[in-house]
Motif scaffolding. Structure first.
Motif, PDB file in Angstrom:
ATOM      1  N   PHE A   1      12.635   2.499  14.292  1.00 22.62           N
ATOM      2  CA  PHE A   1      13.922   1.555  13.505  1.00 22.62           C
ATOM      3  C   PHE A   1      13.155   0.158  13.606  1.00 22.62           C
ATOM      4  O   PHE A   1      13.803  -0.739  12.894  1.00 22.62           O
ATOM      5  CB  PHE A   1      14.991   1.677  14.178  1.00 22.62           C
ATOM      6  N   ILE A   2      11.961  -0.075  14.286  1.00 21.40           N
ATOM      7  CA  ILE A   2      11.727  -1.370  13.997  1.00 21.40           C
ATOM      8  C   ILE A   2      10.902  -1.834  12.685  1.00 21.40           C
ATOM      9  O   ILE A   2      10.265  -1.089  12.343  1.00 21.40           O
ATOM     10  CB  ILE A   2      10.602  -1.718  15.418  1.00 21.40           C
ATOM     11  N   PRO A   3      11.458  -2.827  12.175  1.00 19.60           N
ATOM     12  CA  PRO A   3      10.842  -3.188  10.497  1.00 19.60           C
ATOM     13  C   PRO A   3       9.605  -3.738  10.692  1.00 19.60           C
ATOM     14  O   PRO A   3       9.268  -4.605  11.601  1.00 19.60           O
ATOM     15  CB  PRO A   3      11.896  -4.237  10.154  1.00 19.60           C
ATOM     16  N   GLY A   4       8.854  -3.333   9.706  1.00 17.76           N
ATOM     17  CA  GLY A   4       7.550  -3.871   9.313  1.00 17.76           C
ATOM     18  C   GLY A   4       6.584  -4.074  10.413  1.00 17.76           C
ATOM     19  O   GLY A   4       6.606  -3.550  11.192  1.00 17.76           O
ATOM     20  N   SER A   5       6.238  -5.523  10.487  1.00 20.80           N
ATOM     21  CA  SER A   5       5.110  -5.964  11.219  1.00 20.80           C
ATOM     22  C   SER A   5       5.789  -6.385  12.633  1.00 20.80           C
ATOM     23  O   SER A   5       4.803  -6.690  13.493  1.00 20.80           O
ATOM     24  CB  SER A   5       4.564  -7.129  10.867  1.00 20.80           C
ATOM     25  N   PHE A   6       6.987  -6.103  12.942  1.00 19.80           N
ATOM     26  CA  PHE A   6       7.588  -6.379  14.202  1.00 19.80           C
ATOM     27  C   PHE A   6       7.299  -5.140  15.009  1.00 19.80           C
ATOM     28  O   PHE A   6       7.136  -5.390  16.538  1.00 19.80           O
ATOM     29  CB  PHE A   6       9.245  -6.609  14.048  1.00 19.80           C
ATOM     30  N   ARG A   7       6.636  -4.223  14.418  1.00 27.65           N
ATOM     31  CA  ARG A   7       6.529  -2.951  15.385  1.00 27.65           C
ATOM     32  C   ARG A   7       5.162  -3.278  16.096  1.00 27.65           C
ATOM     33  O   ARG A   7       5.136  -3.212  17.231  1.00 27.65           O
ATOM     34  CB  ARG A   7       6.497  -1.593  14.619  1.00 27.65           C
ATOM     35  N   PRO A   8       3.949  -3.387  15.379  1.00 27.11           N
ATOM     36  CA  PRO A   8       2.892  -3.893  16.065  1.00 27.11           C
ATOM     37  C   PRO A   8       2.979  -5.145  16.806  1.00 27.11           C
ATOM     38  O   PRO A   8       2.447  -5.452  17.922  1.00 27.11           O
ATOM     39  CB  PRO A   8       1.748  -3.983  14.969  1.00 27.11           C
ATOM     40  N   SER A   9       3.948  -6.110  16.293  1.00 24.08           N
ATOM     41  CA  SER A   9       4.229  -7.362  17.239  1.00 24.08           C
ATOM     42  C   SER A   9       4.788  -7.025  18.506  1.00 24.08           C
ATOM     43  O   SER A   9       4.391  -7.340  19.775  1.00 24.08           O
ATOM     44  CB  SER A   9       5.005  -8.265  16.402  1.00 24.08           C
ATOM     45  N   ASN A  10       5.656  -6.124  18.616  1.00 29.52           N
ATOM     46  CA  ASN A  10       6.288  -5.682  19.962  1.00 29.52           C
ATOM     47  C   ASN A  10       5.258  -5.037  20.774  1.00 29.52           C
ATOM     48  O   ASN A  10       5.331  -5.317  21.821  1.00 29.52           O
ATOM     49  CB  ASN A  10       7.567  -4.789  19.290  1.00 29.52           C
ATOM     50  N   ARG A  11       4.373  -4.156  20.162  1.00 29.37           N
ATOM     51  CA  ARG A  11       3.348  -3.628  21.038  1.00 29.37           C
ATOM     52  C   ARG A  11       2.231  -4.610  21.673  1.00 29.37           C
ATOM     53  O   ARG A  11       2.182  -4.692  22.792  1.00 29.37           O
ATOM     54  CB  ARG A  11       2.634  -2.683  20.420  1.00 29.37           C
ATOM     55  N   GLU A  12       1.789  -5.503  20.701  1.00 29.63           N
ATOM     56  CA  GLU A  12       0.835  -6.520  21.212  1.00 29.63           C
ATOM     57  C   GLU A  12       1.439  -7.457  22.232  1.00 29.63           C
ATOM     58  O   GLU A  12       0.774  -8.011  23.286  1.00 29.63           O
ATOM     59  CB  GLU A  12       0.163  -7.084  20.225  1.00 29.63           C
ATOM     60  N   LEU A  13       2.754  -7.772  22.098  1.00 32.69           N
ATOM     61  CA  LEU A  13       3.381  -8.559  22.909  1.00 32.69           C
ATOM     62  C   LEU A  13       3.765  -7.852  24.280  1.00 32.69           C
ATOM     63  O   LEU A  13       3.699  -8.607  25.434  1.00 32.69           O
ATOM     64  CB  LEU A  13       4.905  -9.197  22.474  1.00 32.69           C
ATOM     65  N   MET A  14       3.862  -6.800  24.393  1.00 35.99           N
ATOM     66  CA  MET A  14       4.022  -5.919  25.639  1.00 35.99           C
ATOM     67  C   MET A  14       2.721  -5.896  26.117  1.00 35.99           C
ATOM     68  O   MET A  14       2.213  -6.224  27.443  1.00 35.99           O
ATOM     69  CB  MET A  14       4.371  -4.499  25.170  1.00 35.99           C
ATOM     70  N   TYR A  15       1.505  -5.667  25.415  1.00 35.03           N
ATOM     71  CA  TYR A  15       0.131  -5.787  25.931  1.00 35.03           C
ATOM     72  C   TYR A  15      -0.059  -7.243  26.421  1.00 35.03           C
ATOM     73  O   TYR A  15      -0.810  -7.406  27.595  1.00 35.03           O
ATOM     74  CB  TYR A  15      -0.803  -5.695  24.795  1.00 35.03           C
ATOM     75  N   PHE A  16       0.581  -8.163  25.930  1.00 34.76           N
ATOM     76  CA  PHE A  16       0.210  -9.824  26.372  1.00 34.76           C
ATOM     77  C   PHE A  16       0.739  -9.936  27.699  1.00 34.76           C
ATOM     78  O   PHE A  16       0.096 -10.911  28.408  1.00 34.76           O
ATOM     79  CB  PHE A  16       0.672 -10.392  25.253  1.00 34.76           C
ATOM     80  N   LYS A  17       1.531  -9.372  28.157  1.00 35.16           N
ATOM     81  CA  LYS A  17       1.909  -9.526  29.364  1.00 35.16           C
ATOM     82  C   LYS A  17       0.831  -9.408  30.458  1.00 35.16           C
ATOM     83  O   LYS A  17       0.727 -10.024  31.481  1.00 35.16           O
ATOM     84  CB  LYS A  17       3.076  -8.653  29.958  1.00 35.16           C
TER      85      LYS A  17
END
Length: 281
Positions: free
Chosen positions: A189-205
């Motif tokens: 349900f995450i729209p567009g590029s917010f999906r890879p953004s959410n994952r890379e920001l999770m990685y970024f921690k």
């Protein structure tokens, strides 16, 4: 029951259309047309790196030094479209803007850790090499990205400009809600590029801790530009970067009073003034 059925159908429809929404990218054809309307030429390129497709665009003459833009999260190369069409900058620089892995047209949707992104972008830097100076400019998550690129490619980078860069581990909030969004059906349900953004920001921690040792490898000039009232990436990141950049040729800072996280667009003239000086120092 009828209401539940309707809500269920709406959820299914949204899950189907969400990936196509809010992609934050523009097709090459549309982008070229926009530049042509201004009497400018935009060149678009694809480079295959480790079986991945890297996409980048260029304005300006190949005989000039290069400003290489790296966008934040989410985003794509066109975050710096106004800079790439700026006639003052075009008199002095060739400008290139890249889609980071997972965004734009660089394998859209497939997020990567910071070190993998550097492995995919570094060959682009080698590919565009014209034996002139190269200056990296990164906004937000593009900030730590240019630090990593400068550490990995010290022989070809002459300066980096970090705009509201997120580099301090202590300034990173836990954001534990990101994992459920990524690892459960909620991800659909995450729209567009917010999906890879959410994952890379999770990685970024974790990536932001791995970046610590890279600061000492940065040997070029560094410019830190930050909004005084940036609540997304607090100005404390500037203090941290200055402490860690022990081997940089020089470190200059500019705190923009009253400004938030969106300085590439709200304070373009101030940033442009710094960019114009890169070739003079």
């Amino acid at each position: 029951m009828k209401t539940l059925i309707i809500l269920g159908l709406l959820a299914v429809v949204w899950a189907l259309i969400a990936p196509g929404c809010m992609s934050f990218r523009i097709s090459d054809g549309e982008a070229r047309k926009k530049f042509e309307e201004k009497g400018l030429k935009l060149q678009t390129f694809y480079l295959k790196v480790n079986n991945r497709q890297m996409h980048y665009v260029q304005t300006g003459s190949d005989s000039l030094p290069t400003i290489f833009f790296v966008h934040g999260s989410p985003g794509s190369w066109n975050a710096f479209m106004d800079y790439m069409g700026d006639k003052d900058l075009l008199q002095h620089y060739r400008m290139i803007s890249v889609d980071r892995p997972g965004f734009g047209y660089s394998n859209y949707g497939k997020a990567e850790h910071l070190d993998v992104q550097a492995q995919l972008i570094s060959p682009v830097l080698r590919e565009i090499n014209n034996n002139k100076s190269v200056y990296l400019v990164g906004h937000s998550l593009g900030g730590p990205m240019v630090v990593k690129l400068a550490a990995d490619n010290p022989d070809i980078i002459d300066a980096i400009v970090i705009l509201s860069g997120s580099v301090d581990p202590k300034e990173e909030l836990p954001e534990k809600w990101r994992k459920p969004l990524d690892k459960t059906p909620l991800n659909y349900f995450i729209p567009g590029s917010f999906r890879p953004s959410n994952r890379e920001l999770m990685y970024f921690k974790q990536d932001v801790y791995d970046l610590i040792e890279d600061f000492a490898k940065v040997k070029c000039r560094v410019y830190l530009i930050h909004g005084e009232k940036d609540k997304w990436v607090p100005p404390g990141n500037v203090t941290y970067a200055k402490q860690k950049l022990t081997n940089a040729k020089s470190v200059d800072t500019l705190i923009l009073k009253g400004s938030n996280h969106f300085i590439p667009w709200t304070r373009m003239n101030d940033i442009k003034e710094v960019l114009m000086k890169l070739k003079e120092e």
